[in-house]
Design a protein around this motif. Structure first.
Motif, PDB file in Angstrom:
ATOM      1  N   VAL A   1       0.857  -1.191   0.000  1.00 20.35           N
ATOM      2  CA  VAL A   1       0.000   0.000   0.000  1.00 20.35           C
ATOM      3  C   VAL A   1       0.890   1.236   0.000  1.00 20.35           C
ATOM      4  N   PHE A   2       0.518   2.230  -0.788  1.00 25.56           N
ATOM      5  CA  PHE A   2       1.332   3.431  -0.882  1.00 25.56           C
ATOM      6  C   PHE A   2       0.522   4.643  -0.444  1.00 25.56           C
ATOM      7  N   ALA A   3       1.152   5.439   0.399  1.00 21.62           N
ATOM      8  CA  ALA A   3       0.480   6.603   0.973  1.00 21.62           C
ATOM      9  C   ALA A   3       0.085   7.596  -0.109  1.00 21.62           C
ATOM     10  N   ASP A   4      -0.970   8.352   0.161  1.00 19.80           N
ATOM     11  CA  ASP A   4      -1.418   9.374  -0.771  1.00 19.80           C
ATOM     12  C   ASP A   4      -1.365  10.741  -0.093  1.00 19.80           C
TER      13      ASP A   4
ATOM     14  N   SER B   1       9.814  20.210   9.620  1.00 21.25           N
ATOM     15  CA  SER B   1      10.673  20.521   8.471  1.00 21.25           C
ATOM     16  C   SER B   1      11.166  19.253   7.794  1.00 21.25           C
ATOM     17  N   ASN B   2      11.519  18.234   8.580  1.00 23.99           N
ATOM     18  CA  ASN B   2      11.986  16.976   7.987  1.00 23.99           C
ATOM     19  C   ASN B   2      10.872  16.264   7.229  1.00 23.99           C
ATOM     20  N   PHE B   3       9.683  16.269   7.818  1.00 23.93           N
ATOM     21  CA  PHE B   3       8.568  15.574   7.171  1.00 23.93           C
ATOM     22  C   PHE B   3       8.142  16.300   5.905  1.00 23.93           C
ATOM     23  N   PHE B   4       8.207  17.620   5.928  1.00 26.13           N
ATOM     24  CA  PHE B   4       7.889  18.394   4.722  1.00 26.13           C
ATOM     25  C   PHE B   4       8.809  17.975   3.580  1.00 26.13           C
TER      26      PHE B   4
ATOM     27  N   LYS C   1       9.675  15.104  -1.508  1.00 21.35           N
ATOM     28  CA  LYS C   1      10.537  14.122  -2.157  1.00 21.35           C
ATOM     29  C   LYS C   1       9.707  13.017  -2.788  1.00 21.35           C
ATOM     30  N   ASN C   2       8.606  12.649  -2.099  1.00 18.78           N
ATOM     31  CA  ASN C   2       7.702  11.617  -2.614  1.00 18.78           C
ATOM     32  C   ASN C   2       6.597  12.189  -3.492  1.00 18.78           C
TER      33      ASN C   2
END
Length: 474
Positions: free
Chosen positions: A334-337, A358-361, A366-367
């Motif tokens: 499963v891939f996040a949306d 900031s890291n999650f952004f 990136k994805n």
């Protein structure tokens, strides 16, 4: 059959479930013509009016008309009698409709007249008695429903497990009557072999009433009586849902392990339903316990289930488990949306986790998943409050470059953040950019900028005054 008088009738509470010909768009022209006669002609003139149409009622036409006659049973009886005199014997479905129509209108004496006629015609079946059970139970006459079951043999119909289950179902369909259904079950279980469906019906009743103790007792008797079988999965699901609804998730997990040992572990259907229950209860602790049991036993949740679970965790600021599920998703195919990422991003912002935001952004973009415009605005504001202006500016630049509109809220958050940190040169530069983009700087923002700038001295005040003149000119 006796005639009936619709004018004195007190309709059963389920009568409104049956449409009239006026409400239907599927009725044939011929059936509509006959129904119009039944509703408009005087009772003494109905049969004459029907005959004058020249219509020869086929068995299908008789059934179609009867389906729309629940609101006027007296006329229905006259029509049924007239149709039977036109050369064709009534079909079994037509007889069953007549019995049901009479029963649903609480015309029980004429209903039994019809049953006796059916017996003479040789068209009586279990379907007829299923209707009778429902009609009596609908109006709370449970003793008569049981009496009807008891006399089935006299009418040549076997009292088997299908009949038992049909009566149990009719009783349990009524509110708070499962205990009454169990009384009947106790009377017949030694005379008639029951099956998994029997217990499934009782378990559904206890689920509806939220009675965990009785559901547990019934489930235990079910296992003893009919053993374990994947064919009874719906009953197991019902029992487990009762436990979950009753905040007995630990017990549900124990039973899940027992079911697994007996090759009866439920599928995603149960877990989906259980998660919905726990979300309504806002119960993340039990939800994550159930989730881990599901995944740990090899079931692969879909994207909707992941997002539902992550949403619950984020609503309760459980960032660690939300990230754990996000990392788990690819291993289950499963891939996040966008929704997945934005829920977690919003949770981090709300929790004021500056470094994590900031890291999650950066991981999001990136994805190739963009933050929402509202998340951009709140993230910019929070990062300035957390003294990470460079990350805030990074989000602003990304939002403008990728046209994450509307940009107004983000623009105002950026200007306020720069002002509060005393970066007046940057403030004027970005304010010009905002105005060049024809974005709105709110009056409240200008008021805050003015207060802060005027406190900082002449240089800051001059920059603000210059900005204010341009803002007013826009």
């Amino acid at each position: 059959m006796e005639d009936t008088n619709a004018a004195t009738l007190k309709p059963g509470r389920l009568l409104q479930q049956f449409p009239s010909h006026v409400d239907s768009t599927d009725i044939t022209v011929t059936a509509r013509t006959l129904c119009e006669i039944l509703t408009r002609a005087s009772p003494t003139a109905i049969e004459t009016a029907l005959s004058s149409t020249g219509i020869s009622p086929s068995t299908d036409l008789v059934c179609e008309v009867l389906k729309y006659c629940y609101h006027y049973p007296s006329s229905a009886v006259k029509f049924f009698r007239w149709a039977g005199q036109q050369g064709n014997k009534h079909s079994t479905p037509a007889w069953n409709l007549m019995v049901d129509l009479l029963g649903k209108n609480q015309l029980f004496d004429p209903m039994w007249d019809a049953v006796r006629s059916m017996k003479q015609e040789g068209v009586l079946s279990i379907t007829t008695f299923v209707s009778i059970f429902g009609s009596y139970c609908n109006v709370g006459r449970f003793e008569e429903a049981v009496m009807s079951f008891n006399v089935m043999n006299k009418y040549g119909i076997e009292k088997d497990v299908i009949a038992v289950n049909s009566l149990l179902s009719a009783i349990c369909n009524e509110d708070n009557q499962t205990a009454r259904a169990v009384e009947f079950f106790e009377q017949v279980k030694k005379k008639i072999p029951v099956d998994g469906d029997t217990f499934a019906i009782l378990l559904e009743g206890w689920e509806k009433e939220g009675n965990v103790a009785e559901a547990t007792r019934t489930f235990g008797e079910m296992v003893i009586s009919v053993g374990w079988s994947p064919q009874n999965m719906s009953a197991y699901d019902t029992f487990l849902n009762t436990l979950v609804s009753g905040s007995q998730v630990d017990e549900a997990i124990k039973f899940l392990q027992l079911m697994k040992k007996n090759n009866c572990f439920p599928g995603l259907r149960f877990f989906s339903t259980a998660l919905v229950i726990l979300i309504k209860q806002n119960n993340p602790r039990n939800a994550i316990a159930l989730w881990d049991t599901m995944v740990g036993n090899g079931l692969e949740p879909n994207l909707t289930m992941y997002n539902t679970m992550i949403g619950l965790l984020c609503d309760n600021d459980d960032f660690d488990n939300a990230i754990r599920l996000l990392d788990q998703m690819p291993f289950n195919g499963v891939f996040a949306d966008s929704l997945t990422y934005n829920m977690i991003f919003k949770c981090l912002i709300k929790s004021k986790k500056v470094r994590e935001v900031s890291n999650f952004f950066r991981e999001m973009i990136k994805n190739e998943w963009q933050p929402t415009h509202s998340n951009c605005a709140t993230a910019i504001s929070m990062l300035f409050q957390g003294y990470d202006p460079e990350a805030a500016i990074e989000i602003w630049n990304y939002a403008t470059e990728n046209n994450i509109t509307p940009l107004d809220a983000s623009a105002n958050a950026l200007l306020l953040g720069l002002c509060n940190l005393g970066r007046f040169s940057d403030l004027r530069r970005y304010a010009d950019e905002v105005l060049d983009r024809r974005l709105s700087i709110y009056e409240s923002t200008m008021e805050d900028l003015k207060k802060t700038s005027y406190k900082e001295g002449r240089a800051a005040r001059d920059k603000f005054d210059s900005l204010s003149r341009r803002w007013k000119a826009c």
